[in-house]
Motif scaffolding. Structure first.
Motif, mmCIF file in Angstrom:
data_model
loop_
_atom_site.group_PDB
_atom_site.id
_atom_site.type_symbol
_atom_site.label_atom_id
_atom_site.label_comp_id
_atom_site.label_asym_id
_atom_site.label_seq_id
_atom_site.Cartn_x
_atom_site.Cartn_y
_atom_site.Cartn_z
ATOM 1 N N GLN A 51 0.779 -1.274 -0.205
ATOM 2 C CA GLN A 51 -0.141 -0.198 -0.001
ATOM 3 C C GLN A 51 0.787 1.456 0.032
ATOM 4 O O GLN A 51 0.570 2.405 -0.768
ATOM 5 N N ALA A 52 1.793 1.251 0.788
ATOM 6 C CA ALA A 52 2.759 2.331 0.804
ATOM 7 C C ALA A 52 3.471 2.575 -0.620
ATOM 8 O O ALA A 52 3.368 3.580 -0.916
ATOM 9 N N SER A 55 0.760 4.006 -3.104
ATOM 10 C CA SER A 55 0.460 5.347 -2.706
ATOM 11 C C SER A 55 1.479 6.258 -3.443
ATOM 12 O O SER A 55 0.775 7.499 -3.606
ATOM 13 N N GLN A 56 2.491 5.991 -3.785
ATOM 14 C CA GLN A 56 3.450 6.756 -4.638
ATOM 15 C C GLN A 56 2.963 6.810 -6.187
ATOM 16 O O GLN A 56 3.073 5.912 -6.931
ATOM 17 N N PHE A 60 2.669 3.723 -8.663
ATOM 18 C CA PHE A 60 1.182 3.159 -9.213
ATOM 19 C C PHE A 60 1.177 3.078 -10.859
ATOM 20 O O PHE A 60 0.577 2.197 -11.261
ATOM 21 N N ASN A 118 -3.917 1.526 -3.732
ATOM 22 C CA ASN A 118 -3.543 2.993 -3.726
ATOM 23 C C ASN A 118 -4.349 3.594 -2.727
ATOM 24 O O ASN A 118 -3.741 4.912 -2.278
ATOM 25 N N GLY A 119 -5.582 3.334 -2.488
ATOM 26 C CA GLY A 119 -6.395 3.831 -1.438
ATOM 27 C C GLY A 119 -7.401 4.683 -2.086
ATOM 28 O O GLY A 119 -8.066 5.407 -1.561
#
Length: 121
Positions: A51-52, A55-56, A60, A118-119
């Motif tokens: 996930q971290a 998130s970039q 991604f 990615n959220g």
């Protein structure tokens, strides 16, 4: 000597895209392998770490393009191999559309997972 046959006509769009996607995949696969086997060792690869990374925006986009490119390259390669084996007529059309649908579904599922990681979803 046996004559060489390929369903790809040299210079055609399929021929060109197969080579461009192959070059892209070699580079991105090396990056992917380096990141997940040398930077982050297997025991360190976790859901939270994924996930971290996802998130970039650069990571991604790279992984999403990797997925789409790999799906296209694979589907296009399988289709070309089947044509090289003599697939013609209505079977060729049916196989083409089955592969297109499979490629689209695979890409859509992968993009969905990437968005979740990615959220954004």
């Amino acid at each position: 000597m046996a004559e060489r046959y390929s369903s790809f006509q040299s210079g055609s769009m399929s021929w060109f895209l197969q080579r461009v996607t192959a070059a892209f995949l070699v580079v991105v696969l090396a990056f992917h392998f380096f990141m997940l086997h040398f930077v982050h060792h297997a025991p360190e690869v976790t859901f939270a770490g994924t996930q971290a990374r996802m998130s970039q925006i650069g990571y991604f986009l790279t992984m999403t393009l990797f997925l789409i490119t790999a799906a296209f390259h694979g589907v296009n390669g399988v289709y070309a191999a089947l044509i090289n084996q003599g697939l013609t007529g209505s079977r060729k059309t049916a196989v083409k559309w089955v592969l297109v649908v499979a490629g689209v579904l695979l890409s859509a599922q992968g993009i969905y997972v990437a968005l979740v990681m990615n959220g954004l979803m």
